[in-house]
Design a protein around this motif. Structure first.
Motif, PDB file in Angstrom:
ATOM      1  N   PHE A  88       0.584  -1.203  -0.114  1.00  0.00           N
ATOM      2  CA  PHE A  88      -0.248  -0.092   0.084  1.00  0.00           C
ATOM      3  C   PHE A  88       0.888   1.172  -0.142  1.00  0.00           C
ATOM      4  CE2 PHE A  88      -2.685  -3.167   1.789  1.00  0.00           C
ATOM      5  CZ  PHE A  88      -3.779  -3.151   1.085  1.00  0.00           C
ATOM      6  N   PRO A  89       0.842   2.110  -1.052  1.00  0.00           N
ATOM      7  CA  PRO A  89       1.705   3.277  -1.090  1.00  0.00           C
ATOM      8  C   PRO A  89       1.608   4.139  -0.027  1.00  0.00           C
ATOM      9  CG  PRO A  89      -0.230   3.268  -2.818  1.00  0.00           C
ATOM     10  CD  PRO A  89      -0.332   1.876  -2.074  1.00  0.00           C
ATOM     11  N   HIS A  90       0.512   4.517   0.491  1.00  0.00           N
ATOM     12  CA  HIS A  90       0.296   5.374   1.581  1.00  0.00           C
ATOM     13  C   HIS A  90       0.465   5.055   2.954  1.00  0.00           C
ATOM     14  CE1 HIS A  90      -3.277   3.049   1.434  1.00  0.00           C
ATOM     15  NE2 HIS A  90      -3.608   3.415   2.606  1.00  0.00           N
ATOM     16  N   LEU A  91       0.973   3.639   2.916  1.00  0.00           N
ATOM     17  CA  LEU A  91       1.528   3.142   4.275  1.00  0.00           C
ATOM     18  C   LEU A  91       2.898   2.962   4.344  1.00  0.00           C
ATOM     19  CD1 LEU A  91      -0.938   0.204   4.974  1.00  0.00           C
ATOM     20  CD2 LEU A  91      -1.285   2.388   5.682  1.00  0.00           C
ATOM     21  N   THR A  92       3.651   3.117   5.754  1.00  0.00           N
ATOM     22  CA  THR A  92       5.014   3.005   5.782  1.00  0.00           C
ATOM     23  C   THR A  92       5.404   1.379   5.537  1.00  0.00           C
ATOM     24  OG1 THR A  92       4.953   2.462   8.015  1.00  0.00           O
ATOM     25  CG2 THR A  92       5.154   4.885   7.237  1.00  0.00           C
ATOM     26  N   ILE A  93       6.578   1.295   5.416  1.00  0.00           N
ATOM     27  CA  ILE A  93       6.993  -0.224   5.268  1.00  0.00           C
ATOM     28  C   ILE A  93       6.496  -0.728   6.510  1.00  0.00           C
ATOM     29  CG2 ILE A  93       9.122  -1.631   5.068  1.00  0.00           C
ATOM     30  CD1 ILE A  93       8.296  -0.168   2.698  1.00  0.00           C
ATOM     31  N   ALA A  94       6.748  -0.187   7.616  1.00  0.00           N
ATOM     32  CA  ALA A  94       6.387  -1.180   8.809  1.00  0.00           C
ATOM     33  C   ALA A  94       4.967  -1.365   8.886  1.00  0.00           C
ATOM     34  CB  ALA A  94       6.746  -0.110  10.100  1.00  0.00           C
ATOM     35  N   GLN A  95       4.012  -0.402   8.414  1.00  0.00           N
ATOM     36  CA  GLN A  95       2.654  -0.556   8.622  1.00  0.00           C
ATOM     37  C   GLN A  95       2.315  -1.690   7.432  1.00  0.00           C
ATOM     38  OE1 GLN A  95       1.938   3.471   7.868  1.00  0.00           O
ATOM     39  NE2 GLN A  95       1.496   3.930   9.970  1.00  0.00           N
ATOM     40  N   ALA A 113       8.381  -5.278  17.210  1.00  0.00           N
ATOM     41  CA  ALA A 113       9.525  -6.244  17.315  1.00  0.00           C
ATOM     42  C   ALA A 113       9.502  -7.327  16.174  1.00  0.00           C
ATOM     43  CB  ALA A 113       9.492  -6.978  18.589  1.00  0.00           C
ATOM     44  N   ARG A 114       8.515  -7.571  15.609  1.00  0.00           N
ATOM     45  CA  ARG A 114       8.171  -8.488  14.555  1.00  0.00           C
ATOM     46  C   ARG A 114       8.822  -7.688  13.218  1.00  0.00           C
ATOM     47  NH1 ARG A 114       8.901 -13.341  12.681  1.00  0.00           N
ATOM     48  NH2 ARG A 114       7.419 -14.256  11.161  1.00  0.00           N
ATOM     49  N   VAL A 115       8.280  -6.633  13.025  1.00  0.00           N
ATOM     50  CA  VAL A 115       8.790  -5.731  11.987  1.00  0.00           C
ATOM     51  C   VAL A 115      10.299  -5.836  11.714  1.00  0.00           C
ATOM     52  CG1 VAL A 115       8.962  -3.458  10.640  1.00  0.00           C
ATOM     53  CG2 VAL A 115       6.641  -4.387  11.495  1.00  0.00           C
ATOM     54  N   ASP A 116      10.755  -5.569  12.809  1.00  0.00           N
ATOM     55  CA  ASP A 116      12.328  -5.058  13.079  1.00  0.00           C
ATOM     56  C   ASP A 116      13.055  -6.462  12.804  1.00  0.00           C
ATOM     57  OD1 ASP A 116      11.996  -2.601  13.448  1.00  0.00           O
ATOM     58  OD2 ASP A 116      12.750  -2.488  15.438  1.00  0.00           O
ATOM     59  N   GLU A 117      12.756  -7.459  13.393  1.00  0.00           N
ATOM     60  CA  GLU A 117      13.135  -8.933  13.203  1.00  0.00           C
ATOM     61  C   GLU A 117      13.012  -9.122  11.648  1.00  0.00           C
ATOM     62  OE1 GLU A 117      11.769 -12.505  15.487  1.00  0.00           O
ATOM     63  OE2 GLU A 117      11.071 -12.793  13.849  1.00  0.00           O
ATOM     64  N   LEU A 118      12.020  -9.122  10.828  1.00  0.00           N
ATOM     65  CA  LEU A 118      11.759  -9.407   9.479  1.00  0.00           C
ATOM     66  C   LEU A 118      12.766  -8.582   8.677  1.00  0.00           C
ATOM     67  CD1 LEU A 118       7.863  -9.994   9.595  1.00  0.00           C
ATOM     68  CD2 LEU A 118       9.597 -11.649   9.036  1.00  0.00           C
ATOM     69  N   LEU A 119      12.892  -7.292   8.853  1.00  0.00           N
ATOM     70  CA  LEU A 119      13.539  -6.357   8.089  1.00  0.00           C
ATOM     71  C   LEU A 119      15.024  -6.996   8.060  1.00  0.00           C
ATOM     72  CD1 LEU A 119      11.915  -2.958   8.930  1.00  0.00           C
ATOM     73  CD2 LEU A 119      12.136  -4.180   6.279  1.00  0.00           C
ATOM     74  N   ALA A 120      15.728  -7.141   9.463  1.00  0.00           N
ATOM     75  CA  ALA A 120      16.909  -7.429   9.598  1.00  0.00           C
ATOM     76  C   ALA A 120      17.274  -8.680   8.799  1.00  0.00           C
ATOM     77  CB  ALA A 120      17.120  -7.528  11.135  1.00  0.00           C
ATOM     78  N   MET A 121      16.409  -9.646   8.967  1.00  0.00           N
ATOM     79  CA  MET A 121      16.339 -10.953   8.201  1.00  0.00           C
ATOM     80  C   MET A 121      16.932 -11.012   6.810  1.00  0.00           C
ATOM     81  SD  MET A 121      14.011 -13.920   9.554  1.00  0.00           S
ATOM     82  CE  MET A 121      12.532 -13.790   8.459  1.00  0.00           C
ATOM     83  N   LEU A 124      17.655  -5.596   5.419  1.00  0.00           N
ATOM     84  CA  LEU A 124      17.289  -4.250   5.355  1.00  0.00           C
ATOM     85  C   LEU A 124      17.174  -3.527   6.603  1.00  0.00           C
ATOM     86  CD1 LEU A 124      14.130  -4.386   2.995  1.00  0.00           C
ATOM     87  CD2 LEU A 124      16.231  -3.362   2.456  1.00  0.00           C
ATOM     88  N   ASP A 125      18.320  -2.596   7.030  1.00  0.00           N
ATOM     89  CA  ASP A 125      18.375  -2.036   8.421  1.00  0.00           C
ATOM     90  C   ASP A 125      17.008  -1.210   8.793  1.00  0.00           C
ATOM     91  OD1 ASP A 125      19.521  -0.891  10.572  1.00  0.00           O
ATOM     92  OD2 ASP A 125      19.662   0.934   9.842  1.00  0.00           O
ATOM     93  N   PRO A 126      16.507  -1.988   9.868  1.00  0.00           N
ATOM     94  CA  PRO A 126      15.264  -1.548  10.142  1.00  0.00           C
ATOM     95  C   PRO A 126      15.056  -0.150  10.671  1.00  0.00           C
ATOM     96  CG  PRO A 126      15.928  -3.525  11.675  1.00  0.00           C
ATOM     97  CD  PRO A 126      16.902  -3.041  10.776  1.00  0.00           C
ATOM     98  N   ALA A 127      16.146   0.499  11.451  1.00  0.00           N
ATOM     99  CA  ALA A 127      15.994   1.998  11.654  1.00  0.00           C
ATOM    100  C   ALA A 127      16.143   2.767  10.340  1.00  0.00           C
ATOM    101  CB  ALA A 127      17.238   2.327  12.358  1.00  0.00           C
ATOM    102  N   THR A 128      16.727   2.243   9.280  1.00  0.00           N
ATOM    103  CA  THR A 128      16.478   2.999   7.908  1.00  0.00           C
ATOM    104  C   THR A 128      15.400   3.104   7.257  1.00  0.00           C
ATOM    105  OG1 THR A 128      18.941   2.681   7.904  1.00  0.00           O
ATOM    106  CG2 THR A 128      17.856   3.345   6.058  1.00  0.00           C
ATOM    107  N   TYR A 129      14.858   1.793   7.258  1.00  0.00           N
ATOM    108  CA  TYR A 129      13.468   1.527   6.318  1.00  0.00           C
ATOM    109  C   TYR A 129      12.250   1.451   6.872  1.00  0.00           C
ATOM    110  CZ  TYR A 129      17.022   0.393   2.780  1.00  0.00           C
ATOM    111  OH  TYR A 129      18.071   0.577   1.798  1.00  0.00           O
ATOM    112  N   ARG A 130      12.047   1.169   8.444  1.00  0.00           N
ATOM    113  CA  ARG A 130      10.793   0.753   8.751  1.00  0.00           C
ATOM    114  C   ARG A 130       9.727   2.143   8.449  1.00  0.00           C
ATOM    115  NH1 ARG A 130      13.029   2.217  14.156  1.00  0.00           N
ATOM    116  NH2 ARG A 130      13.751   0.251  14.612  1.00  0.00           N
ATOM    117  N   ASP A 131      10.471   3.238   8.482  1.00  0.00           N
ATOM    118  CA  ASP A 131       9.319   4.588   8.162  1.00  0.00           C
ATOM    119  C   ASP A 131       9.312   4.966   6.943  1.00  0.00           C
ATOM    120  OD1 ASP A 131       8.487   4.238  11.011  1.00  0.00           O
ATOM    121  OD2 ASP A 131      10.143   5.403  11.600  1.00  0.00           O
ATOM    122  N   ARG A 132      10.008   4.332   5.881  1.00  0.00           N
ATOM    123  CA  ARG A 132      10.040   5.119   4.598  1.00  0.00           C
ATOM    124  C   ARG A 132       8.765   4.329   3.859  1.00  0.00           C
ATOM    125  NH1 ARG A 132      16.099   4.500   1.949  1.00  0.00           N
ATOM    126  NH2 ARG A 132      17.027   5.634   3.808  1.00  0.00           N
TER     127      ARG A 132
END
Ligand SMILES: Nc1ncnc2c1ncn2[C@@H]1O[C@H](COP(=O)(O)OP(=O)(O)O)[C@@H](O)[C@H]1O
Ligand SMILES: [Mg+2]
Length: 376
Positions: A88-95, A113-121, A124-132
């Motif tokens: 969904f384009p209007h939602l962030t990566i985490a959302q 916690a799950r979002v960060d765990e998955l991104l790291a897997m 994709l650095d969670p801090a960098t990507y979760r809110d993009r």
């Protein structure tokens, strides 16, 4: 995990998309559905999460007849990844990733916690990507997120419909590698649709080859390469895969299993007679425990007849050997590099198991080639 029983699908316009399909997918298995466009892959897949309903037949997921399960509930336990990512384009990566966990009522901390765990897997650095937002990511990164979203609520079953089809070849390979790594770790049941045989061979435990709504063959990648069941499967595997198949062969597959052998005290004249009778031009010299001592060729006997009497006196003892389990490509390399006509095969105790010769190699490769329909 997933069982199709006599499943057929006829679309309202009369198109017979799937006919009498029977298939059992085991828990933890990675199964690829492959076949030309329009053969019914997507229809088959969409019947598993009830995006399409079968016209007849039954589908069981985890032993439950899915026609009796609420579709929304069913889909919550099934991950789904498609080619057009569908973030969904209007939602962030985490959302985007936490969509299903949110539906399932996970609390905020657990979701984060799950979002960060998955991104790291997937690196994709969670801090960098979760809110993009999705548009800030490359196609490959977006597709990674698509895969993560399917994994987020830890479903047992994941459906993937040509998920990497729109990516460039390099990104595509990288994501295949990543998926393979994830699968080794997570051991999900995956049904993966593709029309790319290389992708199927790389990823699948079993490959289901379809055409015109029918299954032509269900087999492991190796089995498919070795024994395509019919002309269609052989054609679909393609003409360029002989090498891949040769790579899957071992020395044991190509060796002569009962090469002519004799003890060192065997006389040269007798050896000549034996070689004539068996129509070979070398004899392997072994001890009483069948351990390989040397090799004697017809030419060596001709040269040695005047001065010598036994095989032991003239045998060549500096030998290159291979083991039965080694890849045949290894044997070919040795033979080419060292200009060998014969390559004895011995086990770890040095006991003679067989002999690879140019003729045995050519014979086997020719059979392989024919099996794949290349020389037909
Ligand atoms: N919604 C639909 N209505 C009518 N025919 C369809 C529909 N979806 C797919 N088909 C037809 O069913 C057949 C199988 O399609 P599909 O399952 O999408 O194949 P694949 O995924 O292997 O390309 C094709 O002939 C296709 O045109
Ligand atoms: Mg399709």
């Amino acid at each position: 995990m997933v069982r199709f029983e006599n499943v057929s699908k006829v679309y309202p316009d009369g198109t017979k998309a799937v006919q009498k399909l029977n298939l059992h997918i085991e828990r933890g298995e990675f199964v690829c559905l492959i076949g030309p466009s329009g053969c019914g892959k997507t229809t088959t897949m969409k019947m598993i999460n009830r995006l399409h309903e079968p016209t007849s037949g039954k589908i069981y997921v985890d032993g439950r007849d899915i026609s009796t399960v609420n579709p929304v509930e069913l889909r919550r336990n099934i991950g789904y990844v498609i080619q057009q990512v569908g973030l969904f384009p209007h939602l962030t990566i985490a959302q985007n990733i936490e969509l299903v966990p949110r539906l399932l009522g996970w609390d905020r901390a657990r979701r984060a916690a799950r979002v960060d765990e998955l991104l790291a897997m997937v690196g994709l650095d969670p801090a960098t990507y979760r809110d993009r937002y999705p548009r800030e990511l490359s196609g490959g990164q977006q597709q990674r997120v698509g895969v993560l979203r399917a994994l987020a609520a830890e479903p047992d079953l994941i459906l993937m419909d040509e998920p990497f089809g729109a990516l460039d070849p390099i990104t595509r390979e990288a994501l295949q590698d990543e998926l393979k790594r994830l699968q080794a770790k997570l051991k999900k049941t995956v049904v993966f649709v593709t029309h790319d045989m290389d992708e199927a061979l790389k990823l699948a435990d079993r490959i289901v080859v379809m055409k015109d709504g029918l299954i032509h063959q269900v087999a492991s990648p190796e089995e498919l390469l070795r024994n395509p069941k019919d002309e269609f499967v052989a054609q679909f595997i393609g003409r360029d895969r002989m090498v891949a198949s040769a790579e899957s062969l071992t020395v044991a597959d190509v060796m002569i299993r009962n090469p002519v052998s004799a003890r060192p005290e065997f006389g040269l004249a007798e050896a000549v007679a034996t070689m004539r009778k068996r129509r070979v031009n070398s004899v392997l010299v072994v001890d009483e425990d069948d351990r390989l001592l040397g090799i004697v060729t017809a030419r060596a006997i001709e040269r040695g007849m005047a001065q010598h009497r036994t095989l032991g006196e003239i045998m060549e003892t500096r030998l290159t050997t291979v083991a039965p389990h080694q890849p045949v490509t290894h044997a070919v390399q040795r033979m080419l590099l060292e200009r060998l006509e014969f390559l004895p095969v011995v086990d770890e105790m040095g006991r003679l198991q067989g002999l690879v010769t140019n003729t045995s190699l050519v014979g086997t490769l020719f059979r392989t080639e024919r099996a794949e329909g290349v020389s037909a």
